[in-house]
Design an enzyme around this catalytic site. Structure first.
Site, PDB file in Angstrom:
ATOM      1  N   HIS A 281      -9.066 -19.424   1.491  1.00  0.00           N
ATOM      2  CA  HIS A 281     -10.528 -18.453   1.441  1.00  0.00           C
ATOM      3  C   HIS A 281     -11.297 -19.130   2.110  1.00  0.00           C
ATOM      4  CE1 HIS A 281     -13.176 -15.887   0.331  1.00  0.00           C
ATOM      5  NE2 HIS A 281     -13.473 -16.018  -1.047  1.00  0.00           N
ATOM      6  N   HIS A 320      -7.767 -11.184  10.795  1.00  0.00           N
ATOM      7  CA  HIS A 320      -8.434 -11.011   9.400  1.00  0.00           C
ATOM      8  C   HIS A 320      -7.589  -9.746   8.810  1.00  0.00           C
ATOM      9  CE1 HIS A 320     -11.711 -10.235   6.651  1.00  0.00           C
ATOM     10  NE2 HIS A 320     -12.304 -11.258   7.047  1.00  0.00           N
ATOM     11  N   ASP A 376     -14.743 -17.577  11.220  1.00  0.00           N
ATOM     12  CA  ASP A 376     -14.649 -19.190  11.079  1.00  0.00           C
ATOM     13  C   ASP A 376     -14.318 -19.705  12.589  1.00  0.00           C
ATOM     14  OD1 ASP A 376     -15.081 -19.505   8.710  1.00  0.00           O
ATOM     15  OD2 ASP A 376     -13.032 -19.053   8.061  1.00  0.00           O
TER      16      ASP A 376
HETATM   17  N1  ACO Z   1      -2.104 -16.522  15.027  1.00  0.00           N
HETATM   18  C1  ACO Z   1      -0.914 -15.860  15.555  1.00  0.00           C
HETATM   19  N2  ACO Z   1      -0.591 -14.745  14.974  1.00  0.00           N
HETATM   20  C2  ACO Z   1      -0.934 -14.132  14.052  1.00  0.00           C
HETATM   21  C3  ACO Z   1      -2.415 -14.675  13.683  1.00  0.00           C
HETATM   22  C4  ACO Z   1      -2.880 -15.720  14.141  1.00  0.00           C
HETATM   23  N3  ACO Z   1      -4.007 -16.132  13.737  1.00  0.00           N
HETATM   24  N4  ACO Z   1      -2.746 -13.850  12.755  1.00  0.00           N
HETATM   25  C5  ACO Z   1      -1.918 -12.750  12.522  1.00  0.00           C
HETATM   26  N5  ACO Z   1      -0.984 -13.037  13.465  1.00  0.00           N
HETATM   27  C6  ACO Z   1       0.180 -12.091  13.678  1.00  0.00           C
HETATM   28  C7  ACO Z   1       1.320 -12.007  12.662  1.00  0.00           C
HETATM   29  O1  ACO Z   1       2.181 -13.139  12.754  1.00  0.00           O
HETATM   30  C8  ACO Z   1       1.678 -10.807  12.797  1.00  0.00           C
HETATM   31  O2  ACO Z   1       2.785 -10.866  13.916  1.00  0.00           O
HETATM   32  P1  ACO Z   1       4.250 -10.119  13.724  1.00  0.00           P
HETATM   33  O3  ACO Z   1       3.755  -8.573  13.453  1.00  0.00           O
HETATM   34  O4  ACO Z   1       4.727 -10.254  14.906  1.00  0.00           O
HETATM   35  O5  ACO Z   1       4.754 -10.470  12.493  1.00  0.00           O
HETATM   36  C9  ACO Z   1       0.624  -9.853  12.929  1.00  0.00           C
HETATM   37  O6  ACO Z   1      -0.071 -10.664  13.918  1.00  0.00           O
HETATM   38  C10 ACO Z   1       0.040  -9.101  11.938  1.00  0.00           C
HETATM   39  O7  ACO Z   1      -0.563 -10.030  11.179  1.00  0.00           O
HETATM   40  P2  ACO Z   1      -0.682  -9.712   9.725  1.00  0.00           P
HETATM   41  O8  ACO Z   1       0.278 -10.040   8.767  1.00  0.00           O
HETATM   42  O9  ACO Z   1      -0.880  -8.327   9.562  1.00  0.00           O
HETATM   43  O10 ACO Z   1      -1.939 -10.481   9.190  1.00  0.00           O
HETATM   44  P3  ACO Z   1      -2.458 -10.625   7.770  1.00  0.00           P
HETATM   45  O11 ACO Z   1      -3.357  -9.601   7.581  1.00  0.00           O
HETATM   46  O12 ACO Z   1      -1.437 -10.929   6.718  1.00  0.00           O
HETATM   47  O13 ACO Z   1      -3.335 -12.088   7.738  1.00  0.00           O
HETATM   48  C11 ACO Z   1      -4.734 -13.801   8.171  1.00  0.00           C
HETATM   49  C12 ACO Z   1      -4.648 -12.407   7.900  1.00  0.00           C
HETATM   50  C13 ACO Z   1      -4.391 -14.622   7.024  1.00  0.00           C
HETATM   51  C14 ACO Z   1      -6.460 -13.964   8.289  1.00  0.00           C
HETATM   52  C15 ACO Z   1      -4.137 -14.206   9.777  1.00  0.00           C
HETATM   53  O14 ACO Z   1      -4.622 -13.687  10.504  1.00  0.00           O
HETATM   54  C16 ACO Z   1      -4.273 -15.766   9.781  1.00  0.00           C
HETATM   55  O15 ACO Z   1      -3.546 -16.639   9.377  1.00  0.00           O
HETATM   56  N6  ACO Z   1      -5.266 -15.945  10.723  1.00  0.00           N
HETATM   57  C17 ACO Z   1      -5.563 -17.370  10.737  1.00  0.00           C
HETATM   58  C18 ACO Z   1      -6.559 -18.096   9.559  1.00  0.00           C
HETATM   59  C19 ACO Z   1      -7.730 -17.695   9.568  1.00  0.00           C
HETATM   60  O16 ACO Z   1      -8.506 -17.693  10.717  1.00  0.00           O
HETATM   61  N7  ACO Z   1      -8.357 -17.118   8.609  1.00  0.00           N
HETATM   62  C20 ACO Z   1      -9.575 -17.074   8.188  1.00  0.00           C
HETATM   63  C21 ACO Z   1      -9.968 -15.470   8.110  1.00  0.00           C
HETATM   64  S1  ACO Z   1     -11.687 -15.288   7.960  1.00  0.00           S
HETATM   65  C22 ACO Z   1     -12.154 -15.752   6.185  1.00  0.00           C
HETATM   66  O17 ACO Z   1     -11.273 -15.737   5.384  1.00  0.00           O
HETATM   67  C23 ACO Z   1     -13.646 -15.833   5.822  1.00  0.00           C
END
Ligand code: ACO
Length: 446
Positions: A281, A320, A376
């Site tokens: 989070h 996100h 972030d």
């Molecule tokens: N880098 C590379 N690939 C990514 C990223 C990323 N940051 N985020 C998502 N993907 C990819 C996934 O691997 C997936 O690929 P696929 O379809 O080939 O399997 C696709 O994009 C779709 O992703 P989702 O699974 O739909 O993303 P989800 O909603 O589950 O996750 C999350 C969201 C956790 C924020 C993710 O994007 C992530 O880990 N980002 C990096 C961490 C981050 O910056 N978090 C802060 C969020 S903002 C906040 O909390 C205030």
């Protein structure tokens, strides 16, 4: 013959506002009303296979598709990259408002008149001091205690200083706690930081702004009064506007859930701080800094991005759960980052970050998955430029989020539909069995 059972609908509801379900176990048909794009989960209980059947439930781990409240505070449209508080776009608030005004807006529902604003600022400013005993127990934490742990424990402890706060039926008392929470968060946060550095605590300076006072409590030494750089003061104010509320996220849900027991607001807000403490989070901005440090130079960005595309790493600060578009806060924060770095003399990681963003936004891997910078991606760079250590990053998030938490908590207290939060479960454990004495148990348990 299959029968049709209708769950209760209001007089104005038409067939078009309903969902017809056929239960293939029994052949029965049910017509469930649809209101605001939702079904009432309790209506599913009418769907039963027999009289003594409990009825159908919705199974939704993580509550990813469950609306738990009706709220008039924050509107978020992840597909379009929209964030509004009480109807006002975040871009306009960040450009023209102040954090304390946004806090007022979140809590009261309307922008204040100039008189109301003055009174509000005065009230918050005059509640920034904490009881001397709060200072003493912060001193009792280990020298290396994480500041989020200190913040969480200290906010929870405030309920013991203000036992009246349990009287949720008295609006004046409730209002006083709201002001106290928003006012004391920066003080406790700054004390937690000074504690981790073995530095004496700095008392609030009521001549300074909300953010200026916080900077003073962090950085002041022997000078008679601390003069914050106005560019830094404003950039922090903008950052705090951006973090003030984000509807029903994990920590806000925690505040509502704990608050639904009608416990005092300090205990409920402490639950929100606990939720924010978790790396899924509040901790992503710290991970961004580690990633940028690992990449080190702009020339190394293409190789890093290739690694992300192979699945070796994750591009932290991108993507996100809700936004499938540019996080509107990220664009604003980028501008603030430039302002802060102008004032503080730059950060070599900024070049890496801008190159990384440029390359990722042109790359089909990120475009096709709708991955854009989130709030972030740049916030850690600002905190780092301000000299704030990584373990304080989540604390910096918690300070402004307190206004969102109290606004959501207040809204819940006044919502006649809300009940104590008490989800159901699908039991998958052992069937009923009889207790066995030690002498008759077989084998050692793992
Ligand atoms: N880098 C590379 N690939 C990514 C990223 C990323 N940051 N985020 C998502 N993907 C990819 C996934 O691997 C997936 O690929 P696929 O379809 O080939 O399997 C696709 O994009 C779709 O992703 P989702 O699974 O739909 O993303 P989800 O909603 O589950 O996750 C999350 C969201 C956790 C924020 C993710 O994007 C992530 O880990 N980002 C990096 C961490 C981050 O910056 N978090 C802060 C969020 S903002 C906040 O909390 C205030």
């Amino acid at each position: 013959m299959p029968d049709t059972r209708t769950t209760p609908t209001s007089a104005t509801q038409t067939l078009a506002d309903s969902l017809t379900i056929v239960d293939n176990r029994t052949g029965s048909r049910y017509k469930l009303p649809i209101t605001d794009g939702t079904l009432r989960a309790a209506d599913l209980r009418h769907i039963r296979v027999s009289e003594d059947d409990f009825g159908l439930m919705a199974y939704d781990p993580g509550l990813t598709n469950t609306a738990s409240c009706r709220s008039g505070i924050t509107r978020l449209d992840g597909e379009r990259g929209v964030l509004e508080h009480r109807g006002y776009p975040i871009e306009q608030l960040a450009e023209r408002s102040t954090y304390l005004e946004v806090a007022y807006l979140l809590v009261h529902g309307e922008l204040p008149s100039s008189r109301q604003y003055e009174d509000w600022v005065e009230a918050v400013t005059h509640h920034t001091y904490v009881h001397e005993n709060v200072k003493s127990f912060i001193s009792g934490f280990r020298y290396d205690a994480h500041p989020m742990g200190i913040l969480q424990a200290s906010v929870a402890a405030l309920s013991t200083f203000y036992p009246d706060s349990a009287r949720l039926d008295d609006p004046d008392i409730v209002r006083e706690q709201v002001v106290r929470i928003i006012a004391k968060m920066p003080t406790i946060a700054a004390f937690a930081y000074r504690h981790s550095r073995g530095l004496p605590y700095i008392y609030p300076d009521n001549d300074l702004t909300y953010t200026g006072n916080f900077l003073s409590m962090l950085w002041k030494f022997s000078e008679p009064s601390y003069a914050p750089d106005p560019r830094v003061e404003r950039a922090l104010d903008v950052l705090w506007i951006l973090h003030a509320d984000h509807e029903q996220n994990c920590s806000t849900s925690a505040v509502r859930s704990v608050g639904s027991s009608r416990v005092d607001p300090y205990s409920a807000i402490a639950a929100g701080i606990a939720a924010l403490y978790g790396p899924l989070h509040g901790g992503a901005n710290e991970a961004v800094i580690q990633m940028l440090r690992g990449i080190e130079r702009p020339e190394a960005v293409p190789a890093f991005v290739a690694g992300v595309k192979r699945g070796d790493e994750r591009l932290m600060g991108f993507g996100h759960r809700v936004y499938r578009n540019y996080d509107p806060r990220a664009a604003i924060i980028k501008k603030s980052t430039m302002d802060v770095l102008d004032a503080t003399g730059g950060n070599p990681l900024l070049e890496v970050a801008t190159e990384l963003e440029r390359i990722a936004l042109e790359d089909d891997y990120f475009i096709s998955r709708k991955l854009y910078p989130n709030v972030d991606f740049y916030s850690g760079l600002i905190y780092q430029a301000l000299g704030i250590p990584a373990e304080m990053f989540t604390v910096m998030f918690a300070i402004p989020r307190a206004s969102g938490w109290v606004a959501q908590w207040l809204e819940m207290q006044g919502d006649p539909e809300q009940k104590i939060t008490r989800p159901r479960q699908v039991y998958v454990g052992a069937p009923r069995r009889d207790y066995v004495d030690f002498a008759h148990r077989t084998g050692d348990r793992p």
